[in-house]
Design a protein around this motif. Structure first.
Motif, mmCIF file in Angstrom:
data_model
loop_
_atom_site.group_PDB
_atom_site.id
_atom_site.type_symbol
_atom_site.label_atom_id
_atom_site.label_comp_id
_atom_site.label_asym_id
_atom_site.label_seq_id
_atom_site.Cartn_x
_atom_site.Cartn_y
_atom_site.Cartn_z
ATOM 1 N N SER A 178 -17.236 5.031 -5.627
ATOM 2 C CA SER A 178 -16.442 5.184 -4.408
ATOM 3 C C SER A 178 -14.985 5.430 -4.766
ATOM 4 O O SER A 178 -14.566 5.261 -5.921
ATOM 5 C CB SER A 178 -16.555 3.930 -3.539
ATOM 6 N N ASN A 179 -14.229 5.834 -3.786
ATOM 7 C CA ASN A 179 -12.784 5.997 -3.931
ATOM 8 C C ASN A 179 -12.109 4.854 -3.165
ATOM 9 O O ASN A 179 -12.369 4.656 -1.972
ATOM 10 C CB ASN A 179 -12.327 7.339 -3.368
ATOM 11 N N ARG A 180 -11.249 4.122 -3.846
ATOM 12 C CA ARG A 180 -10.567 3.002 -3.220
ATOM 13 C C ARG A 180 -9.103 2.999 -3.654
ATOM 14 O O ARG A 180 -8.797 3.186 -4.836
ATOM 15 C CB ARG A 180 -11.221 1.671 -3.600
ATOM 16 N N TYR A 181 -8.219 2.779 -2.689
ATOM 17 C CA TYR A 181 -6.804 2.646 -3.024
ATOM 18 C C TYR A 181 -6.144 1.646 -2.082
ATOM 19 O O TYR A 181 -6.651 1.357 -0.993
ATOM 20 C CB TYR A 181 -6.078 3.995 -3.004
ATOM 21 N N LEU A 182 -5.022 1.089 -2.530
ATOM 22 C CA LEU A 182 -4.334 0.015 -1.815
ATOM 23 C C LEU A 182 -2.911 0.437 -1.511
ATOM 24 O O LEU A 182 -2.150 0.811 -2.408
ATOM 25 C CB LEU A 182 -4.329 -1.265 -2.664
ATOM 26 N N SER A 183 -2.562 0.362 -0.225
ATOM 27 C CA SER A 183 -1.202 0.666 0.231
ATOM 28 C C SER A 183 -0.544 -0.633 0.688
ATOM 29 O O SER A 183 -1.156 -1.416 1.428
ATOM 30 C CB SER A 183 -1.251 1.670 1.381
ATOM 31 N N THR A 184 0.680 -0.904 0.249
ATOM 32 C CA THR A 184 1.375 -2.142 0.603
ATOM 33 C C THR A 184 2.774 -1.842 1.129
ATOM 34 O O THR A 184 3.366 -0.811 0.795
ATOM 35 C CB THR A 184 1.494 -3.098 -0.595
ATOM 36 N N GLN A 185 3.281 -2.762 1.918
ATOM 37 C CA GLN A 185 4.646 -2.650 2.424
ATOM 38 C C GLN A 185 5.173 -4.047 2.726
ATOM 39 O O GLN A 185 4.564 -4.804 3.485
ATOM 40 C CB GLN A 185 4.705 -1.783 3.686
ATOM 41 N N ASP A 186 6.292 -4.411 2.114
ATOM 42 C CA ASP A 186 6.945 -5.703 2.340
ATOM 43 C C ASP A 186 8.301 -5.447 2.974
ATOM 44 O O ASP A 186 9.151 -4.756 2.395
ATOM 45 C CB ASP A 186 7.122 -6.468 1.025
ATOM 46 N N THR A 187 8.504 -6.022 4.153
ATOM 47 C CA THR A 187 9.741 -5.802 4.903
ATOM 48 C C THR A 187 10.430 -7.135 5.160
ATOM 49 O O THR A 187 9.804 -8.079 5.655
ATOM 50 C CB THR A 187 9.460 -5.110 6.241
ATOM 51 N N VAL A 196 -4.133 3.487 -6.908
ATOM 52 C CA VAL A 196 -5.556 3.820 -6.844
ATOM 53 C C VAL A 196 -6.328 2.765 -7.620
ATOM 54 O O VAL A 196 -6.048 2.491 -8.791
ATOM 55 C CB VAL A 196 -5.817 5.226 -7.419
ATOM 56 N N LEU A 197 -7.342 2.178 -6.982
ATOM 57 C CA LEU A 197 -8.141 1.130 -7.601
ATOM 58 C C LEU A 197 -9.408 1.676 -8.244
ATOM 59 O O LEU A 197 -9.897 1.128 -9.243
ATOM 60 C CB LEU A 197 -8.506 0.065 -6.565
ATOM 61 N N GLU A 198 -9.963 2.728 -7.651
ATOM 62 C CA GLU A 198 -11.223 3.269 -8.153
ATOM 63 C C GLU A 198 -11.365 4.712 -7.689
ATOM 64 O O GLU A 198 -11.051 5.041 -6.536
ATOM 65 C CB GLU A 198 -12.398 2.433 -7.628
ATOM 66 N N GLY A 199 -11.835 5.581 -8.557
ATOM 67 C CA GLY A 199 -12.063 6.958 -8.190
ATOM 68 C C GLY A 199 -10.775 7.703 -7.917
ATOM 69 O O GLY A 199 -9.769 7.525 -8.604
ATOM 70 N N ALA A 200 -10.823 8.552 -6.888
ATOM 71 C CA ALA A 200 -9.673 9.392 -6.550
ATOM 72 C C ALA A 200 -8.934 8.818 -5.348
ATOM 73 O O ALA A 200 -9.463 8.025 -4.585
ATOM 74 C CB ALA A 200 -10.137 10.815 -6.257
ATOM 75 N N GLY A 201 -7.695 9.275 -5.176
ATOM 76 C CA GLY A 201 -6.879 8.844 -4.051
ATOM 77 C C GLY A 201 -5.554 9.567 -4.053
ATOM 78 O O GLY A 201 -5.288 10.404 -4.932
ATOM 79 N N PRO A 202 -4.674 9.266 -3.097
ATOM 80 C CA PRO A 202 -3.349 9.891 -3.074
ATOM 81 C C PRO A 202 -2.550 9.532 -4.319
ATOM 82 O O PRO A 202 -2.870 8.573 -5.039
ATOM 83 C CB PRO A 202 -2.708 9.289 -1.813
ATOM 84 N N ALA A 203 -1.508 10.293 -4.569
ATOM 85 C CA ALA A 203 -0.665 10.048 -5.734
ATOM 86 C C ALA A 203 0.008 8.685 -5.604
ATOM 87 O O ALA A 203 0.615 8.383 -4.569
ATOM 88 C CB ALA A 203 0.382 11.142 -5.858
ATOM 89 N N TYR A 207 -0.183 4.625 4.166
ATOM 90 C CA TYR A 207 -1.565 4.994 4.426
ATOM 91 C C TYR A 207 -2.297 3.869 5.143
ATOM 92 O O TYR A 207 -2.062 2.687 4.910
ATOM 93 C CB TYR A 207 -2.295 5.319 3.123
ATOM 94 N N SER A 208 -3.235 4.271 6.033
ATOM 95 C CA SER A 208 -4.149 3.338 6.688
ATOM 96 C C SER A 208 -5.412 4.109 7.031
ATOM 97 O O SER A 208 -5.449 4.862 8.017
ATOM 98 C CB SER A 208 -3.528 2.722 7.944
#
Length: 711
Positions: A327-336, A376-383, A476-477
C-alpha cells in the motif's frame, strides 16, 4: 515579553486614570424596568437594549435545551443564526461571523472546543450585532455574536451539576458552582464531555475530459472527548467600582476516520483510508476594571486579555490498490502555536436628553508559529517536505460614537480608525505590510409608534487573511490537499440594513432587508493534479447579496407559543468556468419553525416543558461548488423531577434527515459526495441545583435587575 510588560503597564496606568476620575462613591442610578418574559429563547428588551439601537438581545433563561447542553448546540437556535453540519456559523446569511464571550473573540479554529465547554445554563444573554458599529473591530465582516455569561448570583453557595448520556455513546459531566458575598463573587464551570458518530459516505468522481470515472463508497465518522474549566472572580470595593478576573482552560481531542472503496471500469480501484487527529489546548486570562459614574450609562472600563492556543494536527493517508501486495501510506502533520494579547479602553459619557458619547482605543498583538511536514511511510506518496511559518500582526484602533435624538429619530454615527501591521516569514523569505484605514458606521432608529420601530444602518468592514491563508505550504488530508495564497488581498464589505420591528406584550415580529456588496471576495479554487484535489483561496472579484429575513414569535394559547423565521436572498457572484470568472445569480433561502409548550408553573414538581423545532437550509453555492438542501427536526422534553432535580430528553434529527450532499464542478473533474445522517440521536440529562437557590425564579429575579451599563 516587552509587549506583555507594556500592556500590563498600560492596564495599570488606566486603573490609575480611572480611579480619580470618579471620586464619589454614590451608587449609579438604574434606568429601565426589569423585563419579564416566559422561560424561552425570546427577544428581551433589557434596559441596555432599550437605549442601544445597534444590537438585538436574546435571553436563554430557563430554556429547556439550553439547560441540558452546551452553547455550540444552542447557538444555531438563536434567531438569524445558522450553524451548518460542518460547524460553520452564519448570521443573517453572512459567513465570517465573529463569536465572542463577554466581548472577547473566540479563535475560529477553537470555536467548537470553547463553546462545548460553556454550559447553556451559565449564559445570561446573547447579543446579535448583524451590522456592528464603530465600537467593534472592523474585522467582524460577518457580524458579531456576543455571549454574555451570568455575573450575578444568589447570596451564599449555589450552583448546578449535570450528568448526561446519549444513544451514540457520548457522555457529559459538568458542574457550575457560584458563591456570592457582600463584595466578592466567585463562580465557574468545569466538566468532561465526549461524543462520536459514524455514517455511510458515497459518491462519484469523473475526471475530464476522457476519464477515468470512479465510484466511491464507504463510511466516515468522528469522535471526540475533552475537558474544560473556567474560574471567575468579581470584587466590588464599593457600589461604583468593579474588578473582575477570569482564567479558563480547555483541551479537545478530535479524531476523524474514513474508509472508501474506489472502483472504476477503466482504471484500477483502491481502498483509500484517512485517519485525522486534532488536539487543541486553549488557555485565557482576562483582567478587567470598571468604574461607574454617578448616573446611569456613565462608565470607564479597561480590559486586558491574554490567550494561548496550541493545536496539533496529523493526517495518516493510505491507499491500497486492488490486487496490489503493498500500500501507499504517508503522514501529514501541522503544529500551530498562537499567542494573543488584547487591551481595550472604553468610556461612555451620558449627555442630556438621552444622548451619550462613547469612545475608546484598543491594541491587539498576535504571534503564531506553524510547523508542517510530510513524510512517506510506505510505497509512493507526495514529495516530503518540512516548513516553518512565522507570523506576527499588530492592530492599533481608536473609535468614537455619539447617539442623539432628532424629533422621532435616534441617530448613532461612528467612526473607527485601524492601523494594521503584519509580518510573515517562511522558507527564508519575509513579507511585511501595513494598512491604515478608516471605517464609518451609521445607525438610525425611527419610532413609528409605541409598538413599531424602523432601524436603518450602514457599516464598512474588512476581512483580512489569516496566516494560514497566506502560506503556500500544501497540507494533505486523504485525496484532498489545501494551501494558502501569499498574494491574497483582504476583502472589504459595504453593508446596509433596514429593519421593521414590532413588539406588543409577548408578540413580536421583525422584517430585515439587507444589501451587502463585497470587493475582492475570497473563494476556494480547486484543481485536480495527479488524482489529488488541490484547494487554495483566491480573490474572485465582487459579490452582491440582497435579501429579506422575517422573524415572528408569540403565544398560541396560555401554554403554547411559536417562533418562526425565514431568510431569502439573491446572490450575484463569480464562478470559475474554463479558467475565467463568470457572473451568475442564485437564490438562497432558509427557514425554521419552533413550537413551545410549558405548564404555567415551571417550579412545580412534575411540570413539563416541550419544544418542537424544524430547520431547513436551501442549497448554497461557491466559486466551483454547491451544497444541497438540508432539513432537520428536533424535539426536547424537560420535566421537573423534584425541587432540585430536572430531567431533559433531547432527540436530534428525529427523521434521520441530516444528509449532506455536495458537488464540485471544474474543467478538470466533476465530483459528487454524500454523507448520510448517522440517525436520530437521543440524549438524556439530569440536572441538580444545589445550595441556596432551589428555584430558578430566584436566579431570574437577579438576572432581571437593572444592569449597570457596560457590565
Amino acid at each position: 515579553m516587552t509587549q506583555l510588560y507594556t500592556a500590563f503597564a498600560a492596564f495599570a496606568a488606566s486603573l490609575a486614570m480611572i480611579a480619580p476620575a470618579h471620586a464619589q462613591d454614590a451608587a449609579p442610578q438604574a434606568s429601565g424596568e426589569a423585563a419579564k418574559e416566559s422561560d424561552e429563547i425570546v427577544v428581551l428588551a433589557t434596559p441596555d437594549a432599550s437605549v442601544r439601537i445597534d444590537r438585538r438581545v436574546y435571553t436563554l433563561r430557563d430554556d429547556a435545551e439550553a439547560q441540558s447542553t452546551d452553547m455550540f448546540e444552542v447557538l444555531g437556535h438563536v434567531p438569524s443564526v445558522i450553524v451548518s453540519p460542518d460547524g460553520d456559523v452564519s448570521l443573517l446569511g453572512a459567513s465570517n461571523v465573529t463569536v465572542q464571550i463577554n466581548g472577547q473573540t473566540v479563535p475560529g479554529q477553537s470555536l467548537e472546543a470553547v463553546l462545548r465547554g460553556l454550559p447553556g445554563s451559565q449564559v445570561k444573554r446573547i447579543e446579535i450585532l448583524s451590522n456592528p458599529p464603530a465600537q467593534f473591530s472592523a474585522g467582524a465582516s460577518g457580524g458579531i455574536i456576543n455571549i454574555i455569561t451570568r455575573d450575578r448570583f444568589i447570596a451564599g453557595l449555589s450552583g448546578l451539576a449535570r450528568v448526561g448520556a446519549d444513544t451514540f455513546g457520548g457522555a457529559t459531566y459538568a458542574i457550575a458552582p457560584s458563591w456570592s458575598g457582600e463584595k466578592l463573587t466567585l463562580s465557574g464551570w468545569a466538566g468532561l464531555h465526549g461524543y462520536g458518530e459514524e455514517r455511510a459516505a458515497y459518491g462519484q468522481r469523473n475526471e475530464l475530459p476522457a476519464g477515468p470515472d470512479y465510484l466511491k463508497r464507504g463510511v466516515n465518522g468522528f469522535d471526540y472527548d475533552g475537558w474544560y474549566a473556567t474560574g471567575n472572580a468579581g470584587y466590588r470595593p464599593n457600589a461604583r467600582r468593579r474588578y473582575t478576573a477570569s482564567l479558563s482552560a480547555n483541551a479537545f481531542d478530535y479524531r476523524f476516520h474514513e474508509y472508501m472503496n474506489w472502483t472504476s471500469s477503466s482504471a484500477p480501484g483502491s481502498l483509500r483510508t484517512v485517519a485525522n487527529h486534532t488536539v487543541t489546548d486553549n488557555t485565557e486570562l482576562a483582567l478587567e476594571m470598571q468604574q461607574d459614574g454617578a448616573v446611569a450609562e456613565d462608565l470607564t472600563k479597561a480590559k486586558l486579555v491574554l490567550t494561548s492556543d496550541v493545536k496539533t494536527y496529523s493526517s495518516l493517508i493510505g491507499a491500497q490498490p486492488t490486487g496490489a501486495a503493498t500500500s501507499n501510506r504517508y503522514l501529514s502533520t501541522q503544529d500551530t502555536d498562537t499567542e494573543t494579547l488584547n487591551f481595550t479602553f472604553d468610556a461612555e459619557r451620558p449627555r442630556p436628553q438621552d444622548r451619550f458619547f462613547t469612545w475608546g482605543a484598543a491594541i491587539g498583538l498576535t504571534r503564531q508559529t506553524n510547523d508542517a511536514s510530510l513524510r512517506v511511510l510506505e510505497g509512493a506518496g507526495p514529495a516530503p517536505y518540512v516548513s516553518d511559518l512565522r507570523g506576527e500582526d499588530r492592530t492599533l484602533a481608536a473609535y468614537a460614537t455619539y447617539q442623539f435624538d432628532v424629533g422621532n429619530f435616534t441617530i448613532l454615527p461612528g467612526v473607527r480608525a485601524e492601523d494594521y501591521w503584519r509580518k510573515v516569514s517562511e522558507a527564508g523569505t519575509e513579507t511585511e505590510d501595513e494598512d491604515v484605514r478608516v471605517f464609518p458606521s451609521l445607525h438610525v432608529r425611527r419610532k413609528l409608534s409605541a409598538t413599531v420601530n424602523l432601524d436603518v444602518s450602514y457599516t464598512g468592514r474588512i476581512d483580512r487573511p489569516d496566516f494560514d491563508d497566506l502560506s503556500p505550504v500544501i497540507r494533505y488530508s486523504g485525496d484532498n490537499a489545501s494551501s494558502g495564497n501569499p498574494d491574497l488581498r483582504p476583502a472589504t464589505t459595504d453593508a446596509y440594513e433596514a429593519s421593521f420591528n414590532y413588539r406588543r406584550n409577548k408578540t413580536a415580529a421583525s422584517f430585515t432587508f439587507f444589501d451587502r456588496t463585497s470587493h475582492d471576495v475570497v473563494g476556494s479554487r480547486r484543481d485536480l493534479i495527479g488524482g489529488i484535489v488541490f484547494t487554495r483561496p483566491v480573490n474572485v472579484g465582487e459579490n452582491q447579496e440582497r435579501g429579506l429575513e422575517a422573524q415572528a414569535r408569540g403565544p398560541l394559547s396560555q401554554r403554547w407559543g411559536y417562533i418562526i423565521g425565514a431568510n431569502i436572498r439573491e446572490r450575484l457572484f463569480n464562478t470559475l468556468q474554463s479558467g475565467a470568472f463568470e457572473q451568475r445569480s442564485a437564490a438562497q433561502y432558509s427557514a425554521n419553525l419552533r413550537l413551545d409548550y410549558g405548564d404555567s408553573n415551571q417550579e412545580e414538581v412534575g411540570a413539563d416543558q416541550l419544544q418542537f423545532r424544524a430547520d431547513f437550509q436551501g442549497p448554497s453555492y461557491d466559486l466551483q461548488s454547491k451544497q444541497h438542501a438540508l432539513g432537520t427536526v428536533n424535539f426536547t422534553w424537560r420535566r421537573r423531577l423534584s425541587d432540585r432535580f430536572v430531567g431533559t430528553l433531547n432527540v436530534n434529527d428525529v427523521f434521520a434527515s441530516r444528509k449532506r450532499t455536495s458537488e464540485i464542478s471544474t474543467p478538470d473533474f466533476y465530483e459528487r459526495s454524500t454523507r448520510d445522517s448517522p440517525g436520530a440521536l437521543a440524549r438524556y440529562t439530569v440536572s441538580y441545583q444545589f445550595g441556596a437557590a432551589p428555584n430558578a425564579s430566584q436566579q431570574q429575579n437577579i438576572d432581571n435587575q437593572p444592569r449597570i451599563p457596560g457590565g
